[in-house]
Scaffold this motif. Sequence first.
Motif, PDB file in Angstrom:
ATOM      1  N   ASP A  28       0.847  -1.184   0.000  1.00  0.00           N
ATOM      2  CA  ASP A  28       0.000   0.000   0.000  1.00  0.00           C
ATOM      3  C   ASP A  28       0.891   1.245   0.000  1.00  0.00           C
ATOM      4  OD1 ASP A  28      -2.232  -1.585   0.092  1.00  0.00           O
ATOM      5  OD2 ASP A  28      -2.423  -1.492   2.282  1.00  0.00           O
ATOM      6  N   ARG A  29       0.402   2.283  -0.638  1.00  0.00           N
ATOM      7  CA  ARG A  29       1.214   3.483  -0.821  1.00  0.00           C
ATOM      8  C   ARG A  29       0.678   4.617   0.053  1.00  0.00           C
ATOM      9  NH1 ARG A  29       1.723   7.275  -5.459  1.00  0.00           N
ATOM     10  NH2 ARG A  29      -0.225   6.388  -6.218  1.00  0.00           N
ATOM     11  N   PRO A  30       1.401   4.954   1.142  1.00  0.00           N
ATOM     12  CA  PRO A  30       0.914   6.034   2.011  1.00  0.00           C
ATOM     13  C   PRO A  30       1.023   7.406   1.365  1.00  0.00           C
ATOM     14  CG  PRO A  30       3.098   5.349   2.689  1.00  0.00           C
ATOM     15  CD  PRO A  30       2.674   4.390   1.612  1.00  0.00           C
ATOM     16  N   GLY A  31       1.943   7.525   0.443  1.00  0.00           N
ATOM     17  CA  GLY A  31       2.141   8.812  -0.212  1.00  0.00           C
ATOM     18  C   GLY A  31       3.020   8.651  -1.423  1.00  0.00           C
ATOM     19  N   GLN A  32       3.194   9.739  -2.146  1.00  0.00           N
ATOM     20  CA  GLN A  32       4.076   9.756  -3.296  1.00  0.00           C
ATOM     21  C   GLN A  32       5.424  10.323  -2.879  1.00  0.00           C
ATOM     22  OE1 GLN A  32       3.888   8.623  -6.546  1.00  0.00           O
ATOM     23  NE2 GLN A  32       6.050   9.210  -6.455  1.00  0.00           N
ATOM     24  N   VAL A  33       6.479   9.526  -3.049  1.00  0.00           N
ATOM     25  CA  VAL A  33       7.823  10.032  -2.785  1.00  0.00           C
ATOM     26  C   VAL A  33       8.180  11.027  -3.883  1.00  0.00           C
ATOM     27  CG1 VAL A  33      10.258   9.455  -2.536  1.00  0.00           C
ATOM     28  CG2 VAL A  33       8.512   7.904  -1.638  1.00  0.00           C
ATOM     29  N   GLU A  34       8.489  12.246  -3.495  1.00  0.00           N
ATOM     30  CA  GLU A  34       8.819  13.289  -4.466  1.00  0.00           C
ATOM     31  C   GLU A  34      10.326  13.456  -4.644  1.00  0.00           C
ATOM     32  OE1 GLU A  34       5.007  16.280  -4.130  1.00  0.00           O
ATOM     33  OE2 GLU A  34       6.640  16.558  -2.685  1.00  0.00           O
ATOM     34  N   HIS A  35      11.084  13.224  -3.565  1.00  0.00           N
ATOM     35  CA  HIS A  35      12.527  13.441  -3.650  1.00  0.00           C
ATOM     36  C   HIS A  35      13.227  12.640  -2.561  1.00  0.00           C
ATOM     37  CE1 HIS A  35      16.131  15.546  -4.940  1.00  0.00           C
ATOM     38  NE2 HIS A  35      16.407  15.909  -3.697  1.00  0.00           N
ATOM     39  N   ILE A  36      14.402  12.119  -2.875  1.00  0.00           N
ATOM     40  CA  ILE A  36      15.255  11.424  -1.904  1.00  0.00           C
ATOM     41  C   ILE A  36      16.607  12.122  -1.893  1.00  0.00           C
ATOM     42  CG2 ILE A  36      16.435   9.275  -1.314  1.00  0.00           C
ATOM     43  CD1 ILE A  36      14.162   7.767  -2.720  1.00  0.00           C
ATOM     44  N   PHE A  37      17.038  12.559  -0.717  1.00  0.00           N
ATOM     45  CA  PHE A  37      18.325  13.249  -0.583  1.00  0.00           C
ATOM     46  C   PHE A  37      19.195  12.465   0.388  1.00  0.00           C
ATOM     47  CE2 PHE A  37      20.630  17.198   1.252  1.00  0.00           C
ATOM     48  CZ  PHE A  37      21.750  16.920   0.467  1.00  0.00           C
ATOM     49  N   PRO A  59       1.504  13.045   1.061  1.00  0.00           N
ATOM     50  CA  PRO A  59       0.523  12.035   1.465  1.00  0.00           C
ATOM     51  C   PRO A  59      -0.544  11.806   0.397  1.00  0.00           C
ATOM     52  CG  PRO A  59       0.919  13.624   3.225  1.00  0.00           C
ATOM     53  CD  PRO A  59       1.569  14.175   1.999  1.00  0.00           C
ATOM     54  N   ILE A  60      -0.996  10.568   0.287  1.00  0.00           N
ATOM     55  CA  ILE A  60      -2.099  10.237  -0.611  1.00  0.00           C
ATOM     56  C   ILE A  60      -3.398  10.849  -0.068  1.00  0.00           C
ATOM     57  CG2 ILE A  60      -3.548   8.320  -1.431  1.00  0.00           C
ATOM     58  CD1 ILE A  60      -0.966   8.462  -2.930  1.00  0.00           C
ATOM     59  N   HIS A  61      -3.543  10.809   1.267  1.00  0.00           N
ATOM     60  CA  HIS A  61      -4.719  11.393   1.903  1.00  0.00           C
ATOM     61  C   HIS A  61      -4.329  11.788   3.321  1.00  0.00           C
ATOM     62  CE1 HIS A  61      -5.320   7.747   4.329  1.00  0.00           C
ATOM     63  NE2 HIS A  61      -5.066   7.062   3.221  1.00  0.00           N
ATOM     64  N   PRO A  62      -5.038  12.718   3.921  1.00  0.00           N
ATOM     65  CA  PRO A  62      -4.711  13.124   5.285  1.00  0.00           C
ATOM     66  C   PRO A  62      -5.097  12.043   6.297  1.00  0.00           C
ATOM     67  CG  PRO A  62      -6.688  14.264   4.525  1.00  0.00           C
ATOM     68  CD  PRO A  62      -6.143  13.516   3.349  1.00  0.00           C
ATOM     69  N   GLY A 104      -1.116  15.622   7.028  1.00  0.00           N
ATOM     70  CA  GLY A 104      -2.154  16.404   6.380  1.00  0.00           C
ATOM     71  C   GLY A 104      -2.100  16.200   4.883  1.00  0.00           C
ATOM     72  N   GLU A 105      -2.350  17.253   4.145  1.00  0.00           N
ATOM     73  CA  GLU A 105      -2.337  17.160   2.687  1.00  0.00           C
ATOM     74  C   GLU A 105      -1.022  17.639   2.091  1.00  0.00           C
ATOM     75  OE1 GLU A 105      -5.720  19.303   1.307  1.00  0.00           O
ATOM     76  OE2 GLU A 105      -7.144  17.736   1.898  1.00  0.00           O
TER      77      GLU A 105
END
Length: 871
Positions: A28-37, A59-62, A104-105
């Motif tokens: 399951d995907r809790p959110g979209q990873v936008e960047h890894i540093f 986050p996918i949803h709050p 949150g969002e």
Amino acid sequence: MRNFYFDAEDNGRKSFELPGAKPHYNPDRPGQVEHIFLDLVLDIPNKSFQGTCTITLKPIHPGIQRLTLDAVDLNIESVLVGEVAQPFDYDGNQLNVSLLEPLGEKSIQLAIAYNVEQPQRGLYFVGPDEHYPHKPVQVWTQGEDEDSRFWFPCFDYPGQLSTSEIRVQVPKDFIAISNGELISSKKSGKTHKIYHWHQKQIHPTYLITLAVGKFAAIEDKWKKIPVLYYVEQGREEEAKLSMGKTPQMMAFLSEKYGYLYPYPKYAQVCVDDFIFGGMENTSTTLLTDRCLLDKRAALDNARTESLVVHELAHQWFGDLVVIKHWSHAWIKEGAASYSEVQWTEQAYGKDDGAYYLLNEARNYLSEDRSRYRRPIVTNIYREAIELYDRHLYEKGACVYHMIRGILGNDLFDKAIHTFIQDNAHKTVETIDLLRAIEKATGRNLAFLFDRYVFRGGHPEFKVSYSWDSENNIAAITVKQTQVKSEKSASESELFDLKIPIAFGYVETKNKKNKKAKNEFNSTLKTFWLRLDRAEQSFYFPLENKPNFISFDVGNYFLKTVRLNYPASELKAQLQHDPDPISRIYAAINLSKKGGLETIEALLESLKNDPFWGVRVEVAKQLAKLKLNPALQALMAGLKDKDARVRRATVEGLSKFKTPESYKAVKKIAEKGDASYYVEASAIRTLGGMVTGKLKEKQTEVLKFYQQVLKERAGWNEVVRSGAIGGLSKMKTSPTAVDIIVEYTKPGVPQALRLAAIRALGAVSTGQTPDKVEFILEQLEALAGESFFLTQVAVSTALGQMQTAEAINILSSLAEQTPDGRVRRLAEEAREKVQKNMGSDKAVKQLRDELEHLKQENQDLKSRITKLESKV
């Protein structure tokens, strides 16, 4: 990724799914990873590092209160969201973060501070030791399939795509290379330097990479894109020989895929002790340094060129268009393997491309026949790396070729362009390729995917031909012999395909000039057959009797085929069919008929066929005949200008075991050849020849091998490995065992040492019990080493033995290794040993008697052939 180390085991077809296999799905995907540093500090002398992994997550949803990340054998120090420390649990495999406040969002930054001491996977430290004092100091990563979690915490599956960034501190005399663009490189105190790389295009975690070493950098370019080759200092010329065609490949693939190379640079870094052939990290491919060629190796080694184009093709298939789940990895690996075929065809000609594909098909067929059969797409496995086999690579390449054959070149290219353009910087499944094909061409190829991709196997055709001279009718009967029973043939067994068959007519071009050698022109009359039943017959009214019959014109379909044609038609096909693969099929089926006329036809082809691949195959068929006239015919191949034909000839001569063949092979072994491979094959072949009437030559060959091992060190140990391979064939010689063991010791060059370890298993089968026990002691000690390739070699060696003690060592290795790839190889080898032990003394006696009868039969055939030649 290109994997050169997995070979099909001859243990009978069995289930791909081993105990413990289960269905795998993306989490399951809790959110979209936008960047890894990743902000890292390497401690190279102590083989450790520390740093912070900061993940930007939308986050996918709050309301999400818990995050689970993949993290194996990391020392987690703290977890922060923004500036606030978060409670966490860590079990050594997964990091569970209990958020103080629900998400949150808006995007958050999850910063994980950690350190790693002497990692076993994911990130590798290479350097000199007491046995290998000259090994370079390097650090490199390998993420596929799920090994990134061993060097940084992440959501480690290919369905998550993000941009990435690496800032790393290294000693000042080292270079650090990573994905994307170099933002900065600056000093850090007096002794260190910090490199900062930024990958601006999204990609999955397994493609994030880092390579550190004292590399020499060779700069090239394609258009305005930098093309860089990083190698150990002093190997710059080898880099140019090995990778110098990269810009031409980038131009070719950009056109072939309908999408310009998509990244700001393309770097290839050759590293020591790399566990695979290559890995296509986004914009920065890592390659084994064993791919580097010297001038002599470059004469006839296309393997490096294929590796380079394979990993480059992944920059589109795999990096730009990313698989959503490992079960669909054939999309990228099949395409990259097929790029090898396409590049070969473009660079060397259509015949070379066709022959390359034939050998890809043979590799798959070998695995299907002797290891297991499976659907290309399956999510049932223990570890995803198990999927990286010859079904995924070679059969995948054949599927792409069949798509091309059905659509034609123009529509195939259009379909590929559509697939890449529609899915660039996205994740895909197999259905997306089908949709792109239909969108671009209007063709629904679900029938092909259903039979070749989602189910295992391939059609096995037997094609018979006869001519009705009274009515001028050609009769063709096609059987699908994979069907167990015609009456109970099920849809799961049958293939439903439309395959072209052609009747060939030969015309002589030089009829007027009696002195000129006749030239011939072949024309084909083609018909399409729908093959959807266990046995079908077709009848064709023709004006004239054809000279030959060509089944599956163009050879686009993955299959096996037996041709039940008269000898005259097979000989005409061997000589006149314009397709080299059809000529090869003719040679194979003609050789089964035997006799002097067959030998003469094969000799004519060996001397005069314009394509080296056909001559290679003809040499192999002559060797199977094992008749004295066949030996004389085969000798002609030693003079061939192409090294690959000479090599096949040398290997074929080993089947005869006569003073004449021994003398010819030994001459090449002693004198050498322009090709490393021909020389090595000659050396290796001698060991298998000194039996029976040539047994008195054993002492001579053993001394020769010792001389070779002392004096002929060279490129990648190809020649000396030939001597080790020859020793492994001397199965009753205790001296051979003693010599091999000396080259399994630490300090021996890795390539030679691995060859010696594998040879211990091969040489064991004819040794005394005491010697077998000695071999087992050596292999048990070697099994304790942690290096991946050593464990693979030990598994291979033990799998060739016939003793219960080998089973015990393999069981122990399978239980103790942390690597799932080694575990599977050890388990398969264990089953093979169990099968080998199933042969009792009575069966062995029957085998000996059968071999005696075969020898008497060969002698009888030789006498008959001599009589034929006199008549």
